[in-house]
Design a protein around this motif. Structure first.
Motif, PDB file in Angstrom:
ATOM      1  N   ASP A   4       0.879  -1.181  -0.036  1.00  0.00           N
ATOM      2  CA  ASP A   4       0.145   0.084  -0.028  1.00  0.00           C
ATOM      3  C   ASP A   4       0.924   1.336   0.004  1.00  0.00           C
ATOM      4  O   ASP A   4       0.407   2.421  -0.330  1.00  0.00           O
ATOM      5  CB  ASP A   4      -0.872  -0.260   1.311  1.00  0.00           C
ATOM      6  CG  ASP A   4      -2.081  -0.891   1.187  1.00  0.00           C
ATOM      7  OD1 ASP A   4      -2.465  -1.534   0.011  1.00  0.00           O
ATOM      8  OD2 ASP A   4      -2.670  -1.395   1.943  1.00  0.00           O
ATOM      9  N   HIS A   5       2.077   1.257   0.364  1.00  0.00           N
ATOM     10  CA  HIS A   5       2.883   2.124   0.537  1.00  0.00           C
ATOM     11  C   HIS A   5       3.987   2.426  -0.582  1.00  0.00           C
ATOM     12  O   HIS A   5       4.868   3.399  -0.741  1.00  0.00           O
ATOM     13  CB  HIS A   5       3.597   2.402   1.784  1.00  0.00           C
ATOM     14  CG  HIS A   5       2.994   2.686   3.116  1.00  0.00           C
ATOM     15  ND1 HIS A   5       1.965   1.680   3.620  1.00  0.00           N
ATOM     16  CD2 HIS A   5       2.195   3.942   3.905  1.00  0.00           C
ATOM     17  CE1 HIS A   5       1.311   2.275   4.644  1.00  0.00           C
ATOM     18  NE2 HIS A   5       1.656   3.567   4.407  1.00  0.00           N
ATOM     19  N   LYS A  51       0.882  -0.836  -5.302  1.00  0.00           N
ATOM     20  CA  LYS A  51      -0.331  -0.471  -4.981  1.00  0.00           C
ATOM     21  C   LYS A  51      -1.435  -1.270  -5.298  1.00  0.00           C
ATOM     22  O   LYS A  51      -2.461  -1.676  -4.604  1.00  0.00           O
ATOM     23  CB  LYS A  51      -0.722   0.916  -4.962  1.00  0.00           C
ATOM     24  CG  LYS A  51       0.176   1.888  -4.050  1.00  0.00           C
ATOM     25  CD  LYS A  51      -0.434   3.473  -3.978  1.00  0.00           C
ATOM     26  CE  LYS A  51       0.240   4.216  -3.036  1.00  0.00           C
ATOM     27  NZ  LYS A  51      -0.072   5.640  -3.152  1.00  0.00           N
ATOM     28  N   GLU A  81       4.236   3.017  -4.744  1.00  0.00           N
ATOM     29  CA  GLU A  81       3.407   3.078  -5.888  1.00  0.00           C
ATOM     30  C   GLU A  81       3.411   2.138  -6.622  1.00  0.00           C
ATOM     31  O   GLU A  81       2.184   1.709  -7.129  1.00  0.00           O
ATOM     32  CB  GLU A  81       4.052   4.382  -6.389  1.00  0.00           C
ATOM     33  CG  GLU A  81       3.057   5.018  -7.482  1.00  0.00           C
ATOM     34  CD  GLU A  81       1.960   5.600  -6.593  1.00  0.00           C
ATOM     35  OE1 GLU A  81       0.900   5.381  -7.294  1.00  0.00           O
ATOM     36  OE2 GLU A  81       1.772   6.073  -5.517  1.00  0.00           O
ATOM     37  N   GLY A 113      -1.561  -4.494  -3.372  1.00  0.00           N
ATOM     38  CA  GLY A 113      -2.280  -4.233  -2.207  1.00  0.00           C
ATOM     39  C   GLY A 113      -3.893  -4.047  -1.942  1.00  0.00           C
ATOM     40  O   GLY A 113      -4.545  -4.769  -1.264  1.00  0.00           O
ATOM     41  N   TYR A 114      -4.256  -3.540  -3.184  1.00  0.00           N
ATOM     42  CA  TYR A 114      -5.666  -3.350  -3.381  1.00  0.00           C
ATOM     43  C   TYR A 114      -6.249  -4.599  -3.498  1.00  0.00           C
ATOM     44  O   TYR A 114      -7.501  -5.236  -3.166  1.00  0.00           O
ATOM     45  CB  TYR A 114      -6.106  -2.568  -4.447  1.00  0.00           C
ATOM     46  CG  TYR A 114      -7.651  -2.409  -4.799  1.00  0.00           C
ATOM     47  CD1 TYR A 114      -8.535  -1.819  -4.578  1.00  0.00           C
ATOM     48  CD2 TYR A 114      -7.875  -3.136  -6.098  1.00  0.00           C
ATOM     49  CE1 TYR A 114      -9.732  -1.695  -4.416  1.00  0.00           C
ATOM     50  CE2 TYR A 114      -9.383  -3.265  -6.412  1.00  0.00           C
ATOM     51  CZ  TYR A 114     -10.257  -2.423  -5.643  1.00  0.00           C
ATOM     52  OH  TYR A 114     -11.319  -2.371  -5.864  1.00  0.00           O
TER      53      TYR A 114
END
Length: 370
Positions: free
Chosen positions: A333-334, A339, A336, A342-343
């Motif tokens: 999530d941190h 991400k 780029e 993470g989603y």
């Protein structure tokens, strides 16, 4: 100097090959990495205690030793409690043995009626199996002793790892910050703090939920009439450490013991009903209240990562799977480029915004009272 580029159709193959190499490395180094990973998770759980001691003037090394002593005391107390209940169970072994003999006699009669294999033939087959394994009894005892010594060595190593992780945590943190570089130092520190917080909240919430499961299983099994209900309640609740598989295993053992105690099919059904009710309360009330959404992971990946963890690291992999996946999601999530992953691992916006069942029940009663 020119860098070598690969055609776009070849990149997915390279990624899959890299993934294969990573999981192969994890599989073949399980004996080394699993104790280290377990020790790291335990150290994160003990970290608040160590920080509290340090804030009150205790040296960091002494605080780490105190944390180890607290851990050993908790494990020793749990083992003593279980051994005490096992000693009580042993007093009823004769009765249990008689029930098992009755069940075996009925099973032999069924085999005789359905398949035409007489009881004498069945006993002869059993004796052959026993005689074939008698010669390897010494080898079995030797392998059992070797396994015990190996487990003891691993436990001692884990304690050493926990001590080193707590006492030298600043050194490890500075190493990671140096890898991140000066420009990413603040971001790397935030990721480490959030990942550690997720592991701590998950483990502390899991411990509270296990205590609640002990109470609920104890009440349920006592009402059903299972002998040594408290022992089996502790067994079923503690095995919750291994998600899905652990509680089913504990309940299966409880049902088998109820059957062996002469409870019959009705008591087994009551044990299974108790298991279903406790699991419902755990999933829809305890999980949101006690554990919460600290590990915000999609249910599909929760099950998938348990399967992968068991395939790669065995039982230890199943224990570590969910907290490690939650920490991995924080990292994704941190960063780029990561991400989207993470989603994918996390819950979607609708399920994240949806209130838990317990909150909806309280809102319903509040609305009715108004």
């Amino acid at each position: 100097m020119m860098t070598k580029t690969y055609p776009d159709p070849l990149k997915p193959v390279l990624y899959l090959f890299l993934l294969f190499l990573i999981f192969s490395g994890l599989y073949f180094t399980a004996g080394i990495l699993v104790p280290v990973a377990l020790a790291a998770i335990i150290a994160m759980l003990l970290l608040p205690l160590s920080r509290w001691l340090e804030e009150n003037g205790v040296n960091r090394t002494v605080a780490a030793v105190i944390c180890i002593l607290v851990l050993l005391a908790a494990v020793a107390g749990f083992v003593f409690l279980l051994s005490w209940r096992v000693s009580n169970i042993q007093t009823n072994l004769n009765q249990v043995e008689e029930q098992i003999k009755k069940l075996l006699t009925g099973l032999q009669q069924t085999v005789n009626d359905k398949f035409g294999v007489s009881k004498a033939q069945q006993e002869q087959l059993i004796k052959k199996q026993g005689s074939s394994g008698a010669g390897s009894a010494a080898g079995y005892l030797a392998s059992l002793a070797t396994g015990f010594l190996g487990s003891l060595t691993t436990a001692v190593l884990m304690l050493i790892y926990v001590f080193l992780f707590i006492s030298a945590r600043r050194h490890f943190k500075r190493f990671i910050l140096k890898l991140a570089g000066d420009q990413q130092e603040e971001k790397a520190s935030m990721i480490m703090n959030e990942a550690t917080g997720v592991a701590q909240k998950y483990l502390s919430g899991l411990a509270k939920m296990i205590v609640c499961l002990w109470i609920m299983y104890g009440i349920g099994f006592s009402i059903v009439g299972v002998e040594n209900a408290f022992f089996f309640a502790i067994l079923c609740g503690t095995l919750e450490i291994i998600p899905f598989v652990g509680n089913i295993t504990g309940t299966t053992l409880t049902a088998m013991m109820a059957l062996a105690q002469g409870g019959g099919g009705s008591m087994v059904i009551q044990v299974l009903i108790t298991y279903g009710l406790v699991q419902f309360i755990q999933s829809y009330i305890l999980q949101p209240l006690v554990v919460g959404k600290d590990v915000d992971v999609n249910p599909f990946f929760t099950i998938f990562v348990l399967i992968v963890g068991e395939a790669v690291w065995g039982v230890g992999g199943m224990v570590l799977a969910i907290p490690l996946l939650g920490m991995l999601k924080i990292i994704f999530d941190h960063i780029e480029p990561l991400k989207p992953y993470g989603y994918l691992i996390g819950n979607d916006d609708e399920s994240r915004d949806q209130k838990p069942l317990w909150s909806r029940i309280k809102a319903w009663f509040k609305k009715k009272s108004n």
